[in-house]
Design a protein around this motif. Structure first.
Motif, PDB file in Angstrom:
ATOM      1  N   ALA A  78      79.979  -1.286  86.853  1.00 28.20           N
ATOM      2  CA  ALA A  78      79.836   0.030  87.472  1.00 28.20           C
ATOM      3  C   ALA A  78      79.722   1.084  86.377  1.00 28.20           C
ATOM      4  O   ALA A  78      80.141   0.857  85.242  1.00 28.20           O
ATOM      5  CB  ALA A  78      81.049   0.317  88.347  1.00 28.20           C
ATOM      6  N   PRO A  79      79.162   2.247  86.698  1.00 26.01           N
ATOM      7  CA  PRO A  79      79.086   3.307  85.687  1.00 26.01           C
ATOM      8  C   PRO A  79      80.484   3.748  85.257  1.00 26.01           C
ATOM      9  O   PRO A  79      81.426   3.659  86.041  1.00 26.01           O
ATOM     10  CB  PRO A  79      78.356   4.443  86.406  1.00 26.01           C
ATOM     11  CG  PRO A  79      78.247   4.049  87.819  1.00 26.01           C
ATOM     12  CD  PRO A  79      78.605   2.624  87.966  1.00 26.01           C
ATOM     13  N   SER A  80      80.596   4.205  84.013  1.00 25.82           N
ATOM     14  CA  SER A  80      81.905   4.666  83.549  1.00 25.82           C
ATOM     15  C   SER A  80      82.306   5.918  84.320  1.00 25.82           C
ATOM     16  O   SER A  80      81.457   6.674  84.787  1.00 25.82           O
ATOM     17  CB  SER A  80      81.883   4.928  82.042  1.00 25.82           C
ATOM     18  OG  SER A  80      80.936   5.922  81.747  1.00 25.82           O
ATOM     19  N   HIS A  81      83.596   6.109  84.484  1.00 27.33           N
ATOM     20  CA  HIS A  81      84.127   7.230  85.255  1.00 27.33           C
ATOM     21  C   HIS A  81      85.412   7.695  84.575  1.00 27.33           C
ATOM     22  O   HIS A  81      86.505   7.310  84.959  1.00 27.33           O
ATOM     23  CB  HIS A  81      84.381   6.793  86.701  1.00 27.33           C
ATOM     24  CG  HIS A  81      84.776   7.903  87.630  1.00 27.33           C
ATOM     25  ND1 HIS A  81      83.879   8.829  88.099  1.00 27.33           N
ATOM     26  CD2 HIS A  81      85.968   8.235  88.176  1.00 27.33           C
ATOM     27  CE1 HIS A  81      84.500   9.668  88.907  1.00 27.33           C
ATOM     28  NE2 HIS A  81      85.776   9.335  88.964  1.00 27.33           N
ATOM     29  N   SER A  82      85.249   8.483  83.512  1.00 19.27           N
ATOM     30  CA  SER A  82      86.395   9.005  82.759  1.00 19.27           C
ATOM     31  C   SER A  82      86.942  10.210  83.512  1.00 19.27           C
ATOM     32  O   SER A  82      86.347  11.291  83.486  1.00 19.27           O
ATOM     33  CB  SER A  82      85.968   9.414  81.353  1.00 19.27           C
ATOM     34  OG  SER A  82      85.315   8.336  80.703  1.00 19.27           O
ATOM     35  N   ILE A  83      88.066  10.047  84.188  1.00 24.41           N
ATOM     36  CA  ILE A  83      88.604  11.065  85.091  1.00 24.41           C
ATOM     37  C   ILE A  83      89.030  12.320  84.335  1.00 24.41           C
ATOM     38  O   ILE A  83      89.792  12.256  83.375  1.00 24.41           O
ATOM     39  CB  ILE A  83      89.767  10.490  85.910  1.00 24.41           C
ATOM     40  CG1 ILE A  83      89.249   9.385  86.816  1.00 24.41           C
ATOM     41  CG2 ILE A  83      90.457  11.575  86.725  1.00 24.41           C
ATOM     42  CD1 ILE A  83      90.325   8.620  87.559  1.00 24.41           C
ATOM     43  N   THR A  84      88.512  13.471  84.801  1.00 26.70           N
ATOM     44  CA  THR A  84      88.854  14.765  84.222  1.00 26.70           C
ATOM     45  C   THR A  84      89.516  15.687  85.245  1.00 26.70           C
ATOM     46  O   THR A  84      90.080  16.713  84.872  1.00 26.70           O
ATOM     47  CB  THR A  84      87.589  15.460  83.684  1.00 26.70           C
ATOM     48  OG1 THR A  84      86.613  15.507  84.729  1.00 26.70           O
ATOM     49  CG2 THR A  84      87.018  14.720  82.492  1.00 26.70           C
TER      50      THR A  84
END
Length: 73
Positions: free
Chosen positions: A15-21
């Protein structure tokens, strides 16, 4: 009459990366919303036994999502 048509995103083995901000929990406490450094917004189901599963991922922002807010009806 409203018709619900779910969107489907398809990708390869990962899955695409999802660096939570940014993170927000809905008033009913059944959905978690996260914004990412990559510009996506992701909706997560939160079950009564606190298990989290992905629901939807929304693409379209060209910059990081740094803030989430609830809209009024």
């Amino acid at each position: 009459m409203r018709t619900w048509v779910p969107a489907v995103a398809v990708w390869g083995r990962t899955a695409p990366s999802h660096s939570i901000t940014a993170i927000m929990v809905t008033d009913d406490q059944h959905t978690i919303v996260t914004g990412s450094q990559e510009g996506q917004i992701c909706l997560w189901d939160l079950s009564s036994d606190l298990k989290i599963s992905s629901k939807e991922i929304l693409f379209g922002h060209t910059a990081s999502v740094t803030c989430l807010a609830k809209a009024r009806e």
